[in-house]
Design an enzyme around this catalytic site. Sequence first.
Site, short mmCIF file in Angstrom:
data_model
loop_
_atom_site.label_atom_id
_atom_site.label_comp_id
_atom_site.label_asym_id
_atom_site.label_seq_id
_atom_site.Cartn_x
_atom_site.Cartn_y
_atom_site.Cartn_z
N ASP A 201 0.85 -1.19 0.00
CA ASP A 201 0.00 0.00 0.00
C ASP A 201 0.89 1.24 0.00
OD1 ASP A 201 -2.43 1.35 -0.01
OD2 ASP A 201 -2.56 1.42 2.17
N ASP A 217 3.46 1.78 7.93
CA ASP A 217 2.22 1.03 7.73
C ASP A 217 2.34 -0.12 6.73
OD1 ASP A 217 -0.33 0.16 8.00
OD2 ASP A 217 -1.28 1.90 7.07
#
Length: 328
Positions: A201, A217
């Site tokens: 991502d 993340d």
Amino acid sequence: MNDTAFTFKTLNPDTILDALFEHGIRVDSGLTPLNSFENRVYQFQDEDRQRFVVKFYRPQRWSAEQIAEEHQFALELQADEIPMAAPLRFNGDTVLTHQGYYFAVFPSLGGRQYEADNIDQMEWVGRYLGRIHQTGRRERFQHRPEMGVKEYLLEPRQVFEHSNLMPAALKERFLKTTDELIDAVMAQWHGRFNLLRLHGDCHPGNILWRDGPLFVDLDDARTGPAVQDLWMLLNGDKAEQRMQLETIIEAYEEFCPFNTEELALIEPLRAMRLVYYLAWLIRRWDDPAFPKNFPWLTGEDYWLRQTATFAEQIKTLREPPLQLVPMY
């Protein structure tokens, strides 16, 4: 895990403070919520005035083994001197539990926003992505999923069919357009790429700038083609995207070879993200945070726009894929 936990209704400040106290952390400030809809993430300061971030994972999404693989990948990257936010260990463990929740504690690492249109910063990011993938190629995930059409297209299609959120009068047309989009992706989804561990991502919001990039993340880390970690950095028209892609890949290949055949996957991957994101919103609708923050999801205008977006992506998929300019 019950539905109340799935929607975080049982996760209150006292629960969070107790969870941290069990692992020797005394919070000496308030809990500041950070931007995250999938999980619950809070910044705080302990009694020694050190700043941390605690992340509570949404129940029923990842297993303990899958979370552990995310953490192990982050720690590997950190050990390879790649600027990656990695969890802290407590008695040797990074995956912590409290009242059925999995959670992890990270050092709080500040930074400026990554400038998506800054070519110099993009070159830095490309170089580090090459290093991330150099590490990612060393072994494979054993528990985390592989990126593919089943998770990103076929399962979301079932979510759409059984959802009551879209207006009934628009559903048939939307599903027909979705099916056409799936067919267009399937026609171009090929296996001519090497699978490796990915960030998964890597959009500009997951990159901070501190005298260089800092990646955060890994919640969506999974196995897939290398181009998945590159295409979300592109913006602007095709000419601008081509220049950006050349910059990223040239820097990337200082550390890791890139298979240019994967460029044909950019628009299929974009389509998969569009479909998956919409299904994600529907799947999370029972969480009170979602109706509050996405109230337009049940409106006719939204579904008409989504249908138009899917139709436009079908046209894009039928165009020649983005390619690098040949060097002579």
